[in-house]
Write an enzyme that holds these catalytic residues in place. Sequence first.
Site, PDB file in Angstrom:
ATOM      1  CG  HIS A 120      -7.419   2.610   0.943  1.00 34.83           C
ATOM      2  ND1 HIS A 120      -6.863   2.926   2.179  1.00 34.83           N
ATOM      3  CD2 HIS A 120      -6.491   2.194   0.218  1.00 34.83           C
ATOM      4  CE1 HIS A 120      -5.545   2.334   2.113  1.00 34.83           C
ATOM      5  NE2 HIS A 120      -5.307   1.945   0.690  1.00 34.83           N
TER       6      HIS A 120
ATOM      7  CG  HIS B  51      -5.616  -2.565  -1.450  1.00 36.57           C
ATOM      8  ND1 HIS B  51      -4.704  -3.188  -0.950  1.00 36.57           N
ATOM      9  CD2 HIS B  51      -5.259  -1.169  -1.321  1.00 36.57           C
ATOM     10  CE1 HIS B  51      -3.561  -2.036  -0.260  1.00 36.57           C
ATOM     11  NE2 HIS B  51      -4.212  -0.942  -0.494  1.00 36.57           N
TER      12      HIS B  51
ATOM     13  CB  CYS C  80      -0.656  -0.027   1.212  1.00 38.86           C
ATOM     14  SG  CYS C  80      -2.015   1.444   1.413  1.00 38.86           S
TER      15      CYS C  80
HETATM   16 ZN    ZN Z   1      -3.783   1.120  -0.211  1.00 35.60          ZN
END
Ligand code: ZN
Length: 172
Positions: A140, A136, A94
Site C-alpha cells: 500500500h 500487503h 482489503c
Molecule cells: Zn489493503
Amino acid sequence: MKLPILIHPDPRLKKRCEAVPDLTDDLRTLADNMLETMYDAPGIGLAAPQVGVLQRLIVLDCVKEEGESPRPLIMFNPEVISASDETNVYEEGCLSIPDQFADVTRPAEVKVAWLDENGTPREEEFGGLWATCVQHEIDHLDGKLFIDYLKPLKRQMITRKMQKLKREMARA
Ligand SMILES: [Zn+2]
C-alpha cells in the site's frame, strides 16, 4: 477515533508514500486511530494511505484465535529486508476493496525492519498470515493493491464493482 477508509479506485491509493522523517505525537495518535479503525472494521492490517495520509506507516494484528491476546504492531518506515524463495497462497481481501477476495502468491516468510512507536528500530521474521499481511500493507505504501497481482480481466471486474459501490455510497 475512527477514521474513514478510502475505497478503491482513489488516486491516493496509487501514490508512493513518503518516509516518516521524525516520529511526532500527531503520528502516534494517527497510528492509534488507525488501529481502532482496523479493529472496528474488522481487519488485520491498515496502511496510512487508506485513511488518506501519504506517509510510510502501517498497523497490523493477525492474531485471530479466540481467547488469544491481541498483538497490535505499529510500523513506521517498514521495509522487507529479506524474503524466502518458498511461497504461500492466501485468499486476500482489503478494507479499501470491501467484500472482494482473491488468491495472491507471495513469499512465505519475510524479514521486516521498521521503527516502532517509540522510534526504536525493530526487526522480525514473519510467517503465515503475518507474512502475507505485512507484505500487503507495505505494498500500500508503494501504491500497490492486491488486485494488481490479478489478471487484468479480474482486476477490471473488481474495479467496476467498486465504482458502482462508490456511486451507491455517494447517493445514500
Ligand atoms: Zn489493503
